[in-house]
Design a protein around this motif. Structure first.
Motif, PDB file in Angstrom:
ATOM      1  N   THR A  80       0.850  -1.092  -0.035  1.00 44.65           N
ATOM      2  CA  THR A  80       0.155  -0.025   0.163  1.00 44.65           C
ATOM      3  C   THR A  80       0.892   1.359   0.036  1.00 44.65           C
ATOM      4  O   THR A  80       1.577   1.352   0.975  1.00 44.65           O
ATOM      5  CB  THR A  80      -0.979   0.063   1.119  1.00 44.65           C
ATOM      6  N   GLN A  81       0.794   2.114  -1.073  1.00 46.39           N
ATOM      7  CA  GLN A  81       1.449   3.179  -1.004  1.00 46.39           C
ATOM      8  C   GLN A  81       1.212   4.199  -0.105  1.00 46.39           C
ATOM      9  O   GLN A  81      -0.156   4.571   0.086  1.00 46.39           O
ATOM     10  CB  GLN A  81       1.480   3.941  -2.380  1.00 46.39           C
ATOM     11  N   THR A  82       2.084   4.835   0.606  1.00 49.35           N
ATOM     12  CA  THR A  82       1.790   6.051   1.470  1.00 49.35           C
ATOM     13  C   THR A  82       2.780   7.023   1.074  1.00 49.35           C
ATOM     14  O   THR A  82       3.604   7.157   0.327  1.00 49.35           O
ATOM     15  CB  THR A  82       2.345   5.468   3.015  1.00 49.35           C
ATOM     16  N   PHE A  83       2.151   8.246   1.830  1.00 50.37           N
ATOM     17  CA  PHE A  83       2.933   9.637   1.220  1.00 50.37           C
ATOM     18  C   PHE A  83       3.303  10.167   2.765  1.00 50.37           C
ATOM     19  O   PHE A  83       2.332  10.413   3.662  1.00 50.37           O
ATOM     20  CB  PHE A  83       2.045  10.379   0.623  1.00 50.37           C
ATOM     21  N   SER A  84       4.290  10.929   2.904  1.00 52.39           N
ATOM     22  CA  SER A  84       4.258  11.914   3.797  1.00 52.39           C
ATOM     23  C   SER A  84       3.669  13.065   3.454  1.00 52.39           C
ATOM     24  O   SER A  84       3.522  13.260   2.136  1.00 52.39           O
ATOM     25  CB  SER A  84       6.025  12.299   3.983  1.00 52.39           C
ATOM     26  N   ILE A  85       3.596  14.030   4.318  1.00 53.19           N
ATOM     27  CA  ILE A  85       2.986  15.406   4.056  1.00 53.19           C
ATOM     28  C   ILE A  85       3.761  16.307   3.059  1.00 53.19           C
ATOM     29  O   ILE A  85       3.219  16.556   2.100  1.00 53.19           O
ATOM     30  CB  ILE A  85       2.900  16.116   5.447  1.00 53.19           C
ATOM     31  N   GLY A  86       5.010  16.158   3.170  1.00 54.24           N
ATOM     32  CA  GLY A  86       5.964  16.791   1.945  1.00 54.24           C
ATOM     33  C   GLY A  86       5.881  16.139   0.457  1.00 54.24           C
ATOM     34  O   GLY A  86       5.689  16.742  -0.259  1.00 54.24           O
ATOM     35  N   GLU A  87       5.800  14.726   0.840  1.00 57.91           N
ATOM     36  CA  GLU A  87       5.546  14.163  -0.532  1.00 57.91           C
ATOM     37  C   GLU A  87       4.217  14.511  -1.335  1.00 57.91           C
ATOM     38  O   GLU A  87       4.004  14.809  -2.405  1.00 57.91           O
ATOM     39  CB  GLU A  87       5.691  12.723  -0.625  1.00 57.91           C
ATOM     40  N   LEU A  88       3.314  14.505  -0.588  1.00 55.25           N
ATOM     41  CA  LEU A  88       1.890  14.851  -1.128  1.00 55.25           C
ATOM     42  C   LEU A  88       1.777  16.177  -1.524  1.00 55.25           C
ATOM     43  O   LEU A  88       1.254  16.517  -2.582  1.00 55.25           O
ATOM     44  CB  LEU A  88       0.889  14.549   0.035  1.00 55.25           C
ATOM     45  N   ALA A  89       2.492  17.057  -0.419  1.00 50.83           N
ATOM     46  CA  ALA A  89       2.425  18.610  -1.030  1.00 50.83           C
ATOM     47  C   ALA A  89       3.146  18.921  -2.210  1.00 50.83           C
ATOM     48  O   ALA A  89       2.598  19.419  -3.201  1.00 50.83           O
ATOM     49  CB  ALA A  89       3.212  19.501   0.068  1.00 50.83           C
ATOM     50  N   LYS A  90       4.151  18.269  -2.558  1.00 49.93           N
ATOM     51  CA  LYS A  90       5.188  18.321  -3.805  1.00 49.93           C
ATOM     52  C   LYS A  90       4.162  17.588  -4.993  1.00 49.93           C
ATOM     53  O   LYS A  90       4.313  18.343  -6.114  1.00 49.93           O
ATOM     54  CB  LYS A  90       6.298  17.692  -3.623  1.00 49.93           C
ATOM     55  N   ALA A  91       3.610  16.488  -4.832  1.00 44.76           N
ATOM     56  CA  ALA A  91       2.915  16.002  -5.929  1.00 44.76           C
ATOM     57  C   ALA A  91       1.922  16.669  -6.387  1.00 44.76           C
ATOM     58  O   ALA A  91       1.446  16.733  -7.576  1.00 44.76           O
ATOM     59  CB  ALA A  91       2.523  14.595  -5.351  1.00 44.76           C
ATOM     60  N   LEU A  92       1.116  17.386  -5.550  1.00 42.19           N
ATOM     61  CA  LEU A  92      -0.185  18.310  -5.832  1.00 42.19           C
ATOM     62  C   LEU A  92       0.354  19.812  -5.591  1.00 42.19           C
ATOM     63  O   LEU A  92      -0.660  20.682  -6.049  1.00 42.19           O
ATOM     64  CB  LEU A  92      -0.947  18.035  -4.636  1.00 42.19           C
ATOM     65  N   ASP A  93       1.669  20.071  -5.676  1.00 47.17           N
ATOM     66  CA  ASP A  93       1.950  21.387  -6.071  1.00 47.17           C
ATOM     67  C   ASP A  93       1.227  22.412  -5.021  1.00 47.17           C
ATOM     68  O   ASP A  93       0.947  23.370  -5.461  1.00 47.17           O
ATOM     69  CB  ASP A  93       1.862  22.052  -7.173  1.00 47.17           C
TER      70      ASP A  93
END
Length: 128
Positions: free
Chosen positions: A3-16
């Motif tokens: 199951t893929q997870t994201f940190s807050i930083g990764e999510l922020a970067k992915a969605l700009d």
């Protein structure tokens, strides 16, 4: 199961967007990440939800309206009530935007008139 997870930083970067924006949406009850110690852990469903928040924002929906839709979805994922609410909200948003469009057109016409009068008066002053 992977199951893929994201940190807050990764999510922020992915969605700009900024991590601060994500924390704000969490404070508003729109996101509910899991915690591992002090760290937030986001899953694909959180990323999808965040994309929907951003789309709603682009379309002019308030966070309260978006939250209402999420609550309807969470209570019943195949909800007739959710679809009916969404239709009512889009109809109202469209009505509001059409009114804004009319208001803008009226202002543009007034600006055209003012601009025309200014040009005429400048021409008259330049050629007495």
């Amino acid at each position: 199961m992977n199951t893929q997870t994201f940190s807050i930083g990764e999510l922020a970067k992915a969605l700009d967007i900024t991590p601060r924006s994500i924390r704000f949406y969490e404070e508003q009850g729109l996101l509910n990440p899991e915690r591992q110690g002090q760290n937030r852990v986001y899953f694909k469903k959180d990323k999808v939800r965040l994309k929907l928040i951003l789309r709603g924002k682009r379309l002019g929906f308030s966070l309260a309206e978006t939250k209402t839709l999420f609550e309807l979805y969470d209570s019943n994922q195949n909800s007739k009530a959710q679809l009916e609410t969404m239709l009512l909200m889009t109809t109202e948003k469209r009505r509001h935007m059409l009114q804004q469009l009319e208001d803008i057109q009226m202002l543009m016409n007034e600006l055209d008139e003012v601009e025309s009068r200014c040009k005429e008066e400048l021409a008259a002053l330049s050629h007495p």
